[in-house]
Write an enzyme that holds these catalytic residues in place. Structure first.
Site, PDB file in Angstrom:
ATOM      1  CG  ASN A 161       9.923   0.903  -0.881  1.00 43.06           C
ATOM      2  OD1 ASN A 161       9.693   1.674   0.046  1.00 43.06           O
ATOM      3  ND2 ASN A 161       9.026   0.070  -1.337  1.00 43.06           N
ATOM      4  CE  LYS A 184      11.504   7.148  11.440  1.00 40.45           C
ATOM      5  NZ  LYS A 184      12.679   6.890  10.557  1.00 40.45           N
ATOM      6  N   GLY A 237       5.729   0.200   5.584  1.00 44.81           N
ATOM      7  CA  GLY A 237       6.952  -0.530   5.925  1.00 44.81           C
ATOM      8  C   GLY A 237       6.648  -2.000   6.062  1.00 44.81           C
ATOM      9  N   GLY A 238       7.489  -2.689   6.793  1.00 47.14           N
ATOM     10  CA  GLY A 238       7.356  -4.139   6.936  1.00 47.14           C
ATOM     11  C   GLY A 238       6.212  -4.530   7.864  1.00 47.14           C
ATOM     12  CD  GLU A 259       1.042   0.040   0.920  1.00 41.00           C
ATOM     13  OE1 GLU A 259       1.232  -1.178   0.877  1.00 41.00           O
ATOM     14  OE2 GLU A 259       0.448   0.676   0.052  1.00 41.00           O
ATOM     15  CG  LEU A 260       1.522  -3.267   7.198  1.00 43.91           C
ATOM     16  CD1 LEU A 260       1.029  -4.152   8.313  1.00 43.91           C
ATOM     17  CD2 LEU A 260       2.521  -2.244   7.723  1.00 43.91           C
ATOM     18  CB  CYS A 293       4.486  -2.928  -0.911  1.00 45.70           C
ATOM     19  SG  CYS A 293       3.725  -1.614  -1.839  1.00 45.70           S
ATOM     20  CD  GLU A 394       7.397  -7.271   1.686  1.00 41.93           C
ATOM     21  OE1 GLU A 394       7.571  -6.842   2.838  1.00 41.93           O
ATOM     22  OE2 GLU A 394       6.735  -6.666   0.822  1.00 41.93           O
TER      23      GLU A 394
END
Ligand code: TXE
Length: 503
Positions: A161, A184, A237-238, A259-260, A293, A394
């Site tokens: 994102n 990555k 990410g998720g 950081e989800l 997020c 989410e």
């Protein structure tokens, strides 16, 4: 730049290890699609474990290289300042790459990347001011102090994102502290991170300080996070992927910042400035097509103003200009991937099945000018309940449920009734109430009479299933360094060394 919008087109992109661009090795080639058209525009390699190993080895060697570990903090700061200047110079090229890659509107990618110039300057300024403390102990002639040291090799795994923005919230403090990095990027949006490596090289960072491998999460990503040479994983990410990563790094005792996802509540009390609140709520969930997020995807509205607010929300949602992300008038571009589009459709279906009432949107946007792009209409559901699936999971798309509430206690209980705890927004003119809500809301950030208001000084990071660790400010320096305690006894006294005296 070597990797600009034209040169990337139709190419297989290289990886960046030890200061050099290496062509694709034996790993599979993965296509990266342009969200605005649905067409392939470049390919990346799914790096093999051997390539990941090569990148980690380069980062480990750089940690010990005199040109990185023996330079002064001020020299390190100088390189970060130079990087900031290069970002400013190339901001428009980088922004265009990101917009083409993830469909985020060019106005926003331009703003985000321009902001990175200040972001790196902020951490450059911090690099030679990272102080430990002197701790008084109950022993005369003993000096007890702490200092922050580099952690080692940090693996930074980023999502689709906001590739460079999310890379930078970890990279800038990592460089300030003196770590080395293997990044990555998401397999869907690798171009800007590869281009960014050029700026790192031009800024004079020694070879191996910053490396980029590419590929799928389960392939290159998994090899990287489980590599024994990595000291910390910074993952955005998720939540499901985050949980898998936490289990995997736990096994190797590697540290992690996670950081989800989020399911941020956006609470509008009857005494709020309604125009501002509606503006904040609409932008809070539809900016970036809801692919942030912190998206405020649960909009709680006090019963006495529910119908009126619903009308205003609907009017504003219908006014959102959805279109090509490179058009200046566009407010919302396509979703980043075809999978996201499918996921959003599935949530809309489930919201209808559970009895929420669709008041606008709810469909893909097809035909001219959308073509085969991944466009979805801004979508609002009335009569939503907090326990509906689309209000609990989410979505990462432009969909919000508008939920009525009758009291402060009730809305706080509902706002907290989620597995997530990343951010929350509330709108009221009553300061006492605002502060009571701040006390009770279970999330890493609470915004009062504003939303999505980020700053490089503000620590950002979630509670509960939204992860752990902080970005921004000095909090991130602490997260990306290790604290050493040093005790110096200059008393000249011989001690009873067989007994540890704790005083
Ligand atoms: O994320 P993933 P995806 C949420 C959002 C979205 C969902 C899936 O709800 O719909 O996650 O998005 C790498 N070891 N967020 O599929 O899978 C992967 O290659 C190491 C919220 O993009 O979490 C990519 O680089 N790495 C979020 C990165 O992890 C692995 C932002 C993110 O992928 C890996 C994005 C593994 N085992 C999505 N598996 C936010 N917090 O803003 C995957 N990856």
């Amino acid at each position: 730049m070597k990797f600009d919008i034209k040169s990337v087109h139709g190419q297989g992109l290289p990886i960046f290890i030890n200061g050099e661009w290496l062509d694709a090795g034996s790993g599979a080639q993965l296509p990266s699609l342009e969200p605005a058209t649905g067409r392939e525009w470049y390919r990346i390699t799914d790096c093999t474990p051997a390539e990941v190993d090569q990148a980690v080895a380069a980062a480990q060697a750089a940690l010990k290289a005199p040109e990185w570990c023996d330079i002064t903090q001020t020299q390190r700061a100088g390189m970060i300042f130079d990087l900031a200047a290069l970002i400013k110079e190339h901001a428009s090229e980088l922004a265009l790459l990101e917009t083409r890659d993830n469909g985020k509107i060019l106005r926003e990618t331009t703003a985000q990347i321009s902001y990175l110039h200040d972001y790196y300057r902020y951490f450059a300024g911090m690099a030679d001011k990272i102080e430990g403390s002197t701790i008084p102990v109950n022993k005369p002639q003993v000096l007890n102090f702490t200092r922050h040291e580099p952690l080692g090799v940090v693996a930074i795994i980023t999502p689709f994102n906001s590739p460079l923005n999310i890379l930078s919230v970890s990279l800038a403090p990592c460089l300030a502290v003196g770590n080395t990095i293997v990044a990555k990027p998401s397999e869907h949006t690798s171009a800007s991170t590869i281009a960014f490596a050029e700026l790192i090289k031009a800024a004079g960072f020694p070879d191996g300080v910053f490396n980029v491998v590419t590929g799928a999460g389960a392939g290159a990503g998994q090899s990287l996070i489980s590599h024994s040479g990595v000291s910390k994983v910074a993952f955005t990410g998720g939540s499901d992927t985050g949980r898998r990563i936490a289990a995997s790094v736990g096994d190797c005792l590697t540290q992690a910042n996670l950081e989800l996802g989020g399911k941020s509540p956006h609470i509008i009390f009857a005494d709020a400035d309604l125009d501002r609140a509606v503006n904040g709520a609409v932008a809070g969930v539809f900016a970036s097509g809801g692919q942030t997020c912190v998206a405020g995807s649960r909009i709680f509205v006090e019963e006495s103003i529910y119908e009126k607010t619903l009308e205003q929300l609907k009017t504003s949602a219908l006014e959102v200009v959805v279109g090509h992300p490179e058009e200046p008038a566009t407010q919302m571009g396509p979703l980043a991937t075809r999978d996201q589009l499918g996921k959003v459709e599935e949530f809309v279906r489930s919201a209808k099945e559970e009895g929420a009432r669709l008041i606008c949107g709810g469909n893909r946007l097809e035909g001219s000018p959308y073509g085969d792009g991944f466009y979805f209409a801004p979508t609002l559901f009335a009569n939503a309940r907090n326990d509906m699936r689309f209000c609990q999971e989410e979505i990462f798309g432009p969909v919000a449920g508008v939920i009525p509430f009758s009291s402060e206690a009730e809305v706080i209980a509902q706002a907290n009734d989620t597995r997530f705890g990343l951010s929350a927004g509330l709108w009221t003119r009553d300061l006492d109430r605002a502060m009571r809500c701040v006390d009770s809301i279970d999330s890493g950030t609470v915004w009062v009479n504003t939303f999505r208001s980020a700053a490089m000084m503000s620590p950002m990071g979630g509670f509960k299933d939204s992860g752990y660790g902080k970005h921004n400010g000095f909090a991130s320096i602490r997260d990306f360094s290790r604290l050493k305690n040093v005790v110096v006894d200059y008393s000249g006294q011989k001690q009873d060394a067989f007994v540890v005296k704790l005083k």
